[in-house]
Design a protein around this motif. Structure first.
Motif, PDB file in Angstrom:
ATOM      1  N   PHE A  75       0.841  -1.192   0.000  1.00 32.39           N
ATOM      2  CA  PHE A  75       0.000   0.000   0.000  1.00 32.39           C
ATOM      3  C   PHE A  75       0.881   1.248   0.000  1.00 32.39           C
ATOM      4  O   PHE A  75       2.095   1.164  -0.170  1.00 32.39           O
ATOM      5  CB  PHE A  75      -0.928  -0.023   1.222  1.00 32.39           C
ATOM      6  CG  PHE A  75      -1.870  -1.196   1.245  1.00 32.39           C
ATOM      7  CD1 PHE A  75      -3.045  -1.182   0.509  1.00 32.39           C
ATOM      8  CD2 PHE A  75      -1.574  -2.327   1.993  1.00 32.39           C
ATOM      9  CE1 PHE A  75      -3.913  -2.265   0.524  1.00 32.39           C
ATOM     10  CE2 PHE A  75      -2.433  -3.420   2.015  1.00 32.39           C
ATOM     11  CZ  PHE A  75      -3.606  -3.389   1.269  1.00 32.39           C
ATOM     12  N   GLY A  76       0.250   2.399   0.197  1.00 30.64           N
ATOM     13  CA  GLY A  76       0.972   3.656   0.162  1.00 30.64           C
ATOM     14  C   GLY A  76       2.051   3.760   1.226  1.00 30.64           C
ATOM     15  O   GLY A  76       1.940   3.191   2.318  1.00 30.64           O
ATOM     16  N   GLY A  89      -1.070  13.735  -3.244  1.00 26.00           N
ATOM     17  CA  GLY A  89       0.341  13.911  -2.938  1.00 26.00           C
ATOM     18  C   GLY A  89       0.749  13.447  -1.558  1.00 26.00           C
ATOM     19  O   GLY A  89       1.874  13.719  -1.123  1.00 26.00           O
ATOM     20  N   THR A  90      -0.127  12.716  -0.853  1.00 32.68           N
ATOM     21  CA  THR A  90       0.178  12.280   0.510  1.00 32.68           C
ATOM     22  C   THR A  90       0.718  10.853   0.581  1.00 32.68           C
ATOM     23  O   THR A  90       1.036  10.375   1.670  1.00 32.68           O
ATOM     24  CB  THR A  90      -1.073  12.376   1.396  1.00 32.68           C
ATOM     25  OG1 THR A  90      -2.141  11.623   0.790  1.00 32.68           O
ATOM     26  CG2 THR A  90      -1.518  13.832   1.549  1.00 32.68           C
ATOM     27  N   SER A  91       0.817  10.176  -0.552  1.00 34.00           N
ATOM     28  CA  SER A  91       1.299   8.780  -0.594  1.00 34.00           C
ATOM     29  C   SER A  91       0.494   7.881   0.334  1.00 34.00           C
ATOM     30  O   SER A  91       1.032   7.010   1.011  1.00 34.00           O
ATOM     31  CB  SER A  91       2.784   8.701  -0.258  1.00 34.00           C
ATOM     32  OG  SER A  91       3.566   9.308  -1.271  1.00 34.00           O
ATOM     33  N   THR A  92      -0.819   8.106   0.366  1.00 36.84           N
ATOM     34  CA  THR A  92      -1.721   7.266   1.135  1.00 36.84           C
ATOM     35  C   THR A  92      -2.656   6.531   0.187  1.00 36.84           C
ATOM     36  O   THR A  92      -3.035   7.055  -0.860  1.00 36.84           O
ATOM     37  CB  THR A  92      -2.566   8.099   2.114  1.00 36.84           C
ATOM     38  OG1 THR A  92      -3.214   9.159   1.389  1.00 36.84           O
ATOM     39  CG2 THR A  92      -1.711   8.680   3.221  1.00 36.84           C
ATOM     40  N   THR A  93      -3.026   5.329   0.572  1.00 39.94           N
ATOM     41  CA  THR A  93      -3.975   4.542  -0.221  1.00 39.94           C
ATOM     42  C   THR A  93      -5.389   4.816   0.274  1.00 39.94           C
ATOM     43  O   THR A  93      -5.661   4.680   1.473  1.00 39.94           O
ATOM     44  CB  THR A  93      -3.658   3.042  -0.098  1.00 39.94           C
ATOM     45  OG1 THR A  93      -2.357   2.792  -0.637  1.00 39.94           O
ATOM     46  CG2 THR A  93      -4.678   2.204  -0.854  1.00 39.94           C
ATOM     47  N   PRO A 174     -14.490  13.558 -10.621  1.00 42.36           N
ATOM     48  CA  PRO A 174     -13.252  13.872  -9.902  1.00 42.36           C
ATOM     49  C   PRO A 174     -13.340  15.149  -9.067  1.00 42.36           C
ATOM     50  O   PRO A 174     -13.830  16.174  -9.534  1.00 42.36           O
ATOM     51  CB  PRO A 174     -12.216  14.025 -11.027  1.00 42.36           C
ATOM     52  CG  PRO A 174     -12.795  13.275 -12.187  1.00 42.36           C
ATOM     53  CD  PRO A 174     -14.272  13.457 -12.070  1.00 42.36           C
ATOM     54  N   VAL A 175     -12.886  15.053  -7.839  1.00 44.08           N
ATOM     55  CA  VAL A 175     -12.758  16.206  -6.947  1.00 44.08           C
ATOM     56  C   VAL A 175     -11.303  16.653  -6.983  1.00 44.08           C
ATOM     57  O   VAL A 175     -10.405  15.875  -6.655  1.00 44.08           O
ATOM     58  CB  VAL A 175     -13.168  15.847  -5.502  1.00 44.08           C
ATOM     59  CG1 VAL A 175     -12.926  17.022  -4.562  1.00 44.08           C
ATOM     60  CG2 VAL A 175     -14.626  15.395  -5.457  1.00 44.08           C
ATOM     61  N   ARG A 176     -11.055  17.878  -7.400  1.00 48.45           N
ATOM     62  CA  ARG A 176      -9.690  18.372  -7.516  1.00 48.45           C
ATOM     63  C   ARG A 176      -9.006  18.341  -6.153  1.00 48.45           C
ATOM     64  O   ARG A 176      -9.585  18.712  -5.135  1.00 48.45           O
ATOM     65  CB  ARG A 176      -9.675  19.806  -8.055  1.00 48.45           C
ATOM     66  CG  ARG A 176     -10.541  20.003  -9.310  1.00 48.45           C
ATOM     67  CD  ARG A 176      -9.954  19.323 -10.520  1.00 48.45           C
ATOM     68  NE  ARG A 176     -10.917  19.256 -11.613  1.00 48.45           N
ATOM     69  CZ  ARG A 176     -10.582  19.355 -12.897  1.00 48.45           C
ATOM     70  NH1 ARG A 176      -9.322  19.550 -13.253  1.00 48.45           N
ATOM     71  NH2 ARG A 176     -11.498  19.240 -13.832  1.00 48.45           N
ATOM     72  N   GLY A 177      -7.782  17.871  -6.152  1.00 49.30           N
ATOM     73  CA  GLY A 177      -7.003  17.823  -4.929  1.00 49.30           C
ATOM     74  C   GLY A 177      -7.171  16.564  -4.107  1.00 49.30           C
ATOM     75  O   GLY A 177      -6.451  16.362  -3.134  1.00 49.30           O
ATOM     76  N   ARG A 178      -8.098  15.686  -4.502  1.00 50.83           N
ATOM     77  CA  ARG A 178      -8.319  14.456  -3.741  1.00 50.83           C
ATOM     78  C   ARG A 178      -7.368  13.353  -4.177  1.00 50.83           C
ATOM     79  O   ARG A 178      -6.981  12.500  -3.384  1.00 50.83           O
ATOM     80  CB  ARG A 178      -9.769  14.003  -3.872  1.00 50.83           C
ATOM     81  CG  ARG A 178     -10.093  12.774  -3.030  1.00 50.83           C
ATOM     82  CD  ARG A 178     -11.577  12.642  -2.808  1.00 50.83           C
ATOM     83  NE  ARG A 178     -12.054  13.698  -1.918  1.00 50.83           N
ATOM     84  CZ  ARG A 178     -13.329  13.953  -1.678  1.00 50.83           C
ATOM     85  NH1 ARG A 178     -14.277  13.218  -2.272  1.00 50.83           N
ATOM     86  NH2 ARG A 178     -13.688  14.921  -0.862  1.00 50.83           N
ATOM     87  N   GLY A 179      -6.993  13.354  -5.432  1.00 54.91           N
ATOM     88  CA  GLY A 179      -6.035  12.351  -5.879  1.00 54.91           C
ATOM     89  C   GLY A 179      -6.383  11.776  -7.227  1.00 54.91           C
ATOM     90  O   GLY A 179      -7.555  11.756  -7.622  1.00 54.91           O
ATOM     91  N   ALA A 180      -5.364  11.346  -7.937  1.00 53.15           N
ATOM     92  CA  ALA A 180      -5.539  10.815  -9.289  1.00 53.15           C
ATOM     93  C   ALA A 180      -4.565   9.670  -9.511  1.00 53.15           C
ATOM     94  O   ALA A 180      -3.503   9.607  -8.898  1.00 53.15           O
ATOM     95  CB  ALA A 180      -5.291  11.928 -10.314  1.00 53.15           C
ATOM     96  N   GLY A 181      -4.946   8.771 -10.408  1.00 56.55           N
ATOM     97  CA  GLY A 181      -4.046   7.682 -10.777  1.00 56.55           C
ATOM     98  C   GLY A 181      -3.876   6.642  -9.692  1.00 56.55           C
ATOM     99  O   GLY A 181      -2.758   6.306  -9.314  1.00 56.55           O
ATOM    100  N   ILE A 182      -4.988   6.108  -9.186  1.00 55.13           N
ATOM    101  CA  ILE A 182      -4.937   5.030  -8.200  1.00 55.13           C
ATOM    102  C   ILE A 182      -5.259   3.724  -8.923  1.00 55.13           C
ATOM    103  O   ILE A 182      -6.342   3.556  -9.479  1.00 55.13           O
ATOM    104  CB  ILE A 182      -5.932   5.271  -7.045  1.00 55.13           C
ATOM    105  CG1 ILE A 182      -5.608   6.590  -6.341  1.00 55.13           C
ATOM    106  CG2 ILE A 182      -5.893   4.107  -6.061  1.00 55.13           C
ATOM    107  CD1 ILE A 182      -4.245   6.638  -5.683  1.00 55.13           C
ATOM    108  N   GLY A 194       0.337   5.377  -3.326  1.00 56.32           N
ATOM    109  CA  GLY A 194      -1.092   5.405  -3.015  1.00 56.32           C
ATOM    110  C   GLY A 194      -1.874   4.281  -3.657  1.00 56.32           C
ATOM    111  O   GLY A 194      -3.026   4.027  -3.298  1.00 56.32           O
ATOM    112  N   CYS A 195      -1.256   3.612  -4.603  1.00 58.54           N
ATOM    113  CA  CYS A 195      -1.897   2.480  -5.277  1.00 58.54           C
ATOM    114  C   CYS A 195      -1.850   1.233  -4.398  1.00 58.54           C
ATOM    115  O   CYS A 195      -1.282   1.225  -3.308  1.00 58.54           O
ATOM    116  CB  CYS A 195      -1.201   2.195  -6.604  1.00 58.54           C
ATOM    117  SG  CYS A 195      -1.312   3.523  -7.820  1.00 58.54           S
ATOM    118  N   VAL A 196      -2.439   0.165  -4.899  1.00 59.19           N
ATOM    119  CA  VAL A 196      -2.300  -1.177  -4.326  1.00 59.19           C
ATOM    120  C   VAL A 196      -1.499  -1.994  -5.319  1.00 59.19           C
ATOM    121  O   VAL A 196      -1.779  -1.954  -6.525  1.00 59.19           O
ATOM    122  CB  VAL A 196      -3.674  -1.845  -4.102  1.00 59.19           C
ATOM    123  CG1 VAL A 196      -3.501  -3.233  -3.509  1.00 59.19           C
ATOM    124  CG2 VAL A 196      -4.565  -0.975  -3.213  1.00 59.19           C
TER     125      VAL A 196
END
Length: 232
Positions: A75-76, A89-93, A174-182, A194-196
């Motif tokens: 995980f992240g 940008g928080t490197s969280t999943t 998409p909500v801007r700032g929430r995250g992309a590319g998971i 942030g991916c699995v």
């Protein structure tokens, strides 16, 4: 019955293989599995964990869930966080229950893959630019309003994106700032951004197992607490 006799009776039952019943399979303990008959679970021991387990399940005609495979997961780098409050940008999943829109990869789809599978080319990008109309979308070529510094050139991640499934986090609206590319993708060198991720062999198995007609989803969470997968 005397206490000693009770203990003896319990011991006898265990010896005969009549111990306490096994708990129901994980999907049967979840509040929502997405309504389909296939499910992927990605579970970490706790929110700070960077490793855990991915399993994939089928629901039969009798309603029972059967695990078809399992693999160690990553995980992240900063663990897991509730999807609704995640920051880019928080490197969280992100935890939650998500659809799986389509598959992609640098390599050809494994034989037997039923999912729509998009091949990666040199001009294939995933836009993560909050100011772009292509935010959290595949862009080929890279959109003019999507800065290269705010996008992933997919072909540069040769190990990770050999094969992958798009996770529908922050995807439909998409909500801007929430995250992309998971994504659910092949392991790299360590924890993800942030991916699995899973070993390549497991990723190939998942792709040949997944059937879009059966509406598979992925449930990401922890074993307990507010982000427990059983709360989804």
């Amino acid at each position: 019955m005397r206490p000693g006799a009770v203990a003896l009776a319990v011991s006898s039952l265990i010896a005969l293989g009549a111990g306490p019943p096994a708990p129901p399979p994980l999907p049967a303990r979840m509040a929502d599995t997405g309504g389909g008959t296939q499910l992927i679970t990605a579970v970490a021991p706790e929110r700070a964990s960077t490793t855990g387990t991915v399993s994939w399940w089928d629901r039969g005609g009798d309603g029972r869930w059967v695990r078809r495979g399992s693999a160690p997961a990553r995980f992240g780098a900063n663990g897991l966080v509730a999807g609704a409050s995640r920051k880019q940008g928080t490197s969280t999943t992100p935890t939650g229950l998500y659809g799986l829109p389509y598959a992609f990869g640098i390599e050809a789809a494994p034989r037997g893959t039923a999912y729509r599978y998009r091949r990666v080319h040199r001009d294939s990008w995933w836009c993560q630019d909050n100011d772009s109309r292509s935010y959290n979308r595949w862009s080929e070529p890279r959109a003019a309003d999507c800065r290269a510094a705010e996008a992933e050139q997919l072909i540069t991640y040769r190990a990770q994106y050999a094969h992958a499934l798009v996770i529908g986090f922050n995807y439909a609206r998409p909500v801007r700032g929430r995250g992309a590319g998971i994504f659910l993708h092949v392991n790299g060198r360590g924890a993800t951004s942030g991916c699995v991720s899973v070993p390549e062999g497991a990723m190939r198995q998942i792709l040949t197992w997944a059937d879009p007609a059966r509406r598979p989803h992925i449930a990401v969470g922890t074993t307990s607490g507010k982000t427990a997968v059983t709360r989804l």
